[in-house]
Scaffold this active site. Structure first.
Site, short mmCIF file in Angstrom:
data_model
loop_
_atom_site.label_atom_id
_atom_site.label_comp_id
_atom_site.label_asym_id
_atom_site.label_seq_id
_atom_site.Cartn_x
_atom_site.Cartn_y
_atom_site.Cartn_z
N LYS A 253 0.89 -1.21 -0.12
CA LYS A 253 -0.01 0.15 -0.12
C LYS A 253 0.97 1.13 0.03
CE LYS A 253 -3.39 2.51 2.90
NZ LYS A 253 -4.27 2.58 3.88
N ASP A 258 -2.72 10.27 3.46
CA ASP A 258 -4.07 9.98 3.63
C ASP A 258 -5.06 10.95 4.42
OD1 ASP A 258 -6.61 8.57 3.77
OD2 ASP A 258 -5.90 6.88 5.06
N LYS A 265 -10.54 12.82 7.50
CA LYS A 265 -10.36 12.31 8.79
C LYS A 265 -10.53 13.65 9.51
CE LYS A 265 -6.99 8.79 7.54
NZ LYS A 265 -7.54 7.93 8.26
N ASP A 276 1.54 6.29 5.45
CA ASP A 276 0.51 5.30 4.98
C ASP A 276 1.20 4.81 3.66
OD1 ASP A 276 -1.90 4.17 5.55
OD2 ASP A 276 -3.15 5.57 4.17
N ASP A 335 -12.16 6.85 2.96
CA ASP A 335 -11.05 6.87 3.97
C ASP A 335 -10.49 5.32 3.76
OD1 ASP A 335 -8.84 7.42 5.55
OD2 ASP A 335 -10.32 7.44 7.34
N GLU A 337 -9.36 3.72 1.63
CA GLU A 337 -8.81 3.76 0.29
C GLU A 337 -7.45 2.62 -0.06
OE1 GLU A 337 -7.47 5.14 2.67
OE2 GLU A 337 -5.57 4.91 2.60
N ARG A 339 -7.39 -0.31 0.78
CA ARG A 339 -8.11 -1.80 0.19
C ARG A 339 -8.28 -1.66 -1.29
NH1 ARG A 339 -12.63 -1.68 4.86
NH2 ARG A 339 -10.66 -0.77 5.63
N1 BES Z 1 -4.49 4.65 6.65
C1 BES Z 1 -5.64 4.23 7.34
C2 BES Z 1 -5.45 3.42 8.57
C3 BES Z 1 -4.30 3.54 9.69
C4 BES Z 1 -5.11 4.33 10.89
C5 BES Z 1 -3.21 3.70 9.61
C6 BES Z 1 -4.31 4.88 11.85
C7 BES Z 1 -2.29 3.98 10.68
C8 BES Z 1 -2.90 4.61 11.53
C9 BES Z 1 -6.61 3.79 6.38
O1 BES Z 1 -6.75 4.11 5.16
C10 BES Z 1 -8.16 4.20 7.26
O2 BES Z 1 -8.45 5.17 7.10
N2 BES Z 1 -8.93 3.23 7.42
C11 BES Z 1 -10.12 3.34 8.15
C12 BES Z 1 -11.29 2.41 7.43
C13 BES Z 1 -12.57 2.47 7.75
C14 BES Z 1 -13.04 3.82 7.18
C15 BES Z 1 -13.36 1.45 7.32
C16 BES Z 1 -9.92 3.39 9.60
O3 BES Z 1 -9.22 2.33 10.14
O4 BES Z 1 -10.57 3.85 10.26
ZN ZN Z 2 -4.87 4.73 4.57
ZN ZN Z 3 -7.85 5.87 4.81
#
Ligand code: BES
Ligand code: ZN
Ligand code: ZN
Length: 492
Positions: A253, A258, A265, A276, A335, A337, A339
């Site tokens: 990834k 992000d 966010k 990220d 968010d 993204e 995946r």
């Molecule tokens: N990049 C984030 C995941 C992340 C969170 C990495 C904290 C490092 C520290 C990812 O893209 C994300 O935002 N995931 C969301 C998914 C949700 C919207 C289903 C999450 O984990 O909140």
């Molecule tokens: Zn992310």
């Molecule tokens: Zn994200």
């Protein structure tokens, strides 16, 4: 950056070097060096030396070589002398002695594995990222080079040092990419850096720009990238030695920042989102090490690079996109993204029919909730590869824990309008497992129509650290580069 230069056959307790002596935490603390130093248990007690992991004390002793006194750093290894406790102690010593030009370790009866651990721990602990400082900080006094001596001369020790060097250089490369601020490492810049890195190497690098990604049907990568002024890229690396015994695809990834996109966010959660792209940066580090070590394994790398931004052209919640595999995805949260970009890269990796695919991603906040800051979540579809990666992680000291992809979580992927959804708004149960279930949809089949062996590593927590520990300075950790080099080495 401290450049650590390792030398063998160094003399500890000389006036012109700082000697590091690991201390074991037993009933009475035990110095693991070869010299007596006249430190009875009463005197150690008076100095407050316990051998507790991470503890350090500086003392002066009469120099054994040259005139005067020699500086000594006593560093605790904890209750057990093993490779990880030595690696950590050396990392602590490296951080404590970052302003010292000449350091020598005294570890009695060190095996070559132990020397490799000490050298790796020291090199990793000595890392600092200063590219964006207007004046260099905390460098060794005369120059940024530090000479680190190990008192051994065997040829195994030589080989151990060489391996430690390659591995710590790979981690450094990954950490440098990950620590680079997002304005200095947009997808195009990331791709350029990879091309430059492998310019003189047997590794081939191909970069797909946005028009090519559209042409190739990579709707996940172009979808995530479409909201940004900095266009997405896909970087494909190939290290294909003639004697390859297996073919492993590494998929990373690479979200260079992000913001969450239109599912923005909150301000506090956005800080740190330059990390990220840690998965993609790990792929680069691992492939460089595999090539330098000449491992007899074909390794393909796929870095899915995009910047996730909100704008008039950004992906919207409710949009439906078509991925490389032709699967359609209803985007319920922009968010989620990672995946989406990984889906295309996993499909591409599958098309080449490797023996196994390993993806690496800072994928979910749920990973941090479930396993904390330092433990990688491992999921997948294949026991053999799962156990390979788990035991490699164990042997290099990168905590990793297997998690399931339960059937009831797979069912949550159903969408009203498309084949699947990318997130379940409002449903926080098993967020790390849901993301893995999504990725699994993009793993292709082998010649026997069986799913290709796949391991997914969620490193959302372990990719970076807010405070230094052991051989891990603040910022990017380089996890899971060493696990993956070890995995490839064990198949080789
Ligand atoms: N990049 C984030 C995941 C992340 C969170 C990495 C904290 C490092 C520290 C990812 O893209 C994300 O935002 N995931 C969301 C998914 C949700 C919207 C289903 C999450 O984990 O909140
Ligand atoms: Zn992310
Ligand atoms: Zn994200």
């Amino acid at each position: 950056m401290t450049n650590v230069d390792f030398v063998l056959d160094a003399k500890p307790y000389a006036a012109d070097t700082f000697t590091v002596v690991p201390v074991l935490q037993e009933e009475e603390p035990t110095l693991l060096g070869s010299a007596d130093l006249g430190l009875s248990s009463d005197r150690l007690k008076a100095l407050g030396v316990s051998g507790k992991a991470g503890a350090t004390q500086r003392i002066l002793v009469a120099a054994e070589h040259g005139e005067g006194e020699a500086g000594v750093l006593l560093v605790g290894v904890g209750k057990e002398r093993n490779l990880e406790s030595l690696r950590r102690a050396a990392g602590v010593a490296a951080r404590a002695l970052c302003t010292v030009n000449d350091v020598t370790y005294d570890l009695e009866a060190a095996t070559s594995d132990e020397l490799e651990a000490v050298a790796t721990g020291h090199a990793l602990g000595a890392y600092s990222f200063e590219r964006f400082k207007s004046s260099p900080v905390e460098e060794a006094q005369d120059s940024s080079d530090q000479r680190v001596g190990l008192p051994s001369i065997t040829s195994e020790a030589q080989a151990a040092l060489a391996k430690a060097r390659v591995i710590s250089d790979a981690v450094e490369l990954t950490r440098n990419l990950v620590n680079t601020p997002p304005n200095a490492l947009v997808p195009e810049e990331f791709a350029d850096r990879v091309v430059a890195e492998f310019a003189d190497s047997t590794v081939t690098v191909e970069v797909w720009d946005e028009p090519r990604l559209i042409e190739e049907g990579c709707g996940g990568i172009t979808g995530v990238g479409q909201g940004s002024a900095n266009a997405p890229r896909l970087v494909h690396l190939e290290y294909a030695p003639e004697d390859a015994k297996a073919h492993v695809a590494l998929v990373g990834k690479g979200i260079t920042f992000d913001s969450g996109g239109l599912s923005l966010k909150p301000a506090g959660s956005m800080v740190g989102m330059k990390f990220d792209m840690s998965g993609a940066a790990s792929v680069v580090g691992v492939i460089r090490a595999a090539a330098i070590l000449e491992l007899p394994v074909r390794v393909s790398g796929w870095c899915a690079l995009a910047e996730n931004m909100p704008s008039a052209t950004a992906l919207k919640p409710d949009d439906v996109i078509t991925m490389r595999s032709k699967t359609t995805v209803e985007v319920t949260n922009t968010d989620a993204e990672g995946r989406l970009v990984l889906a295309d890269a996993l499909a591409l990796a599958s098309e080449a029919q490797p023996d196994a695919i390993i993806d690496i991603a800072t994928l979910t906040g749920a990973q941090v909730v479930a396993l904390g800051d330092r433990t990688t979540g491992l999921m997948g579809n294949d026991e053999l590869w799962r156990d390979r990666v788990l035991s490699a992680a164990q042997s290099v000291g990168e905590p990793t824990w297997a998690m399931p992809i339960p059937e009831e979580i797979r069912e949550k992927l159903d969408s009203n309008v498309a084949d699947i959804v990318n997130a379940k708004p409002g449903d926080r149960a098993g967020g790390m497992l849901f993301a893995a279930a999504f990725l699994e949809k993009f793993i292709g089949e082998d010649a026997q129509d069986e799913p290709i062996a796949w391991v997914h590593l969620d490193i959302a927590g372990p990719a970076d650290t807010k405070s230094a520990y052991g051989y891990v300075p603040k910022g990017a950790t380089g996890v899971p580069v060493r696990t993956l080099i070890e995995t490839l080495s064990t198949i080789a």
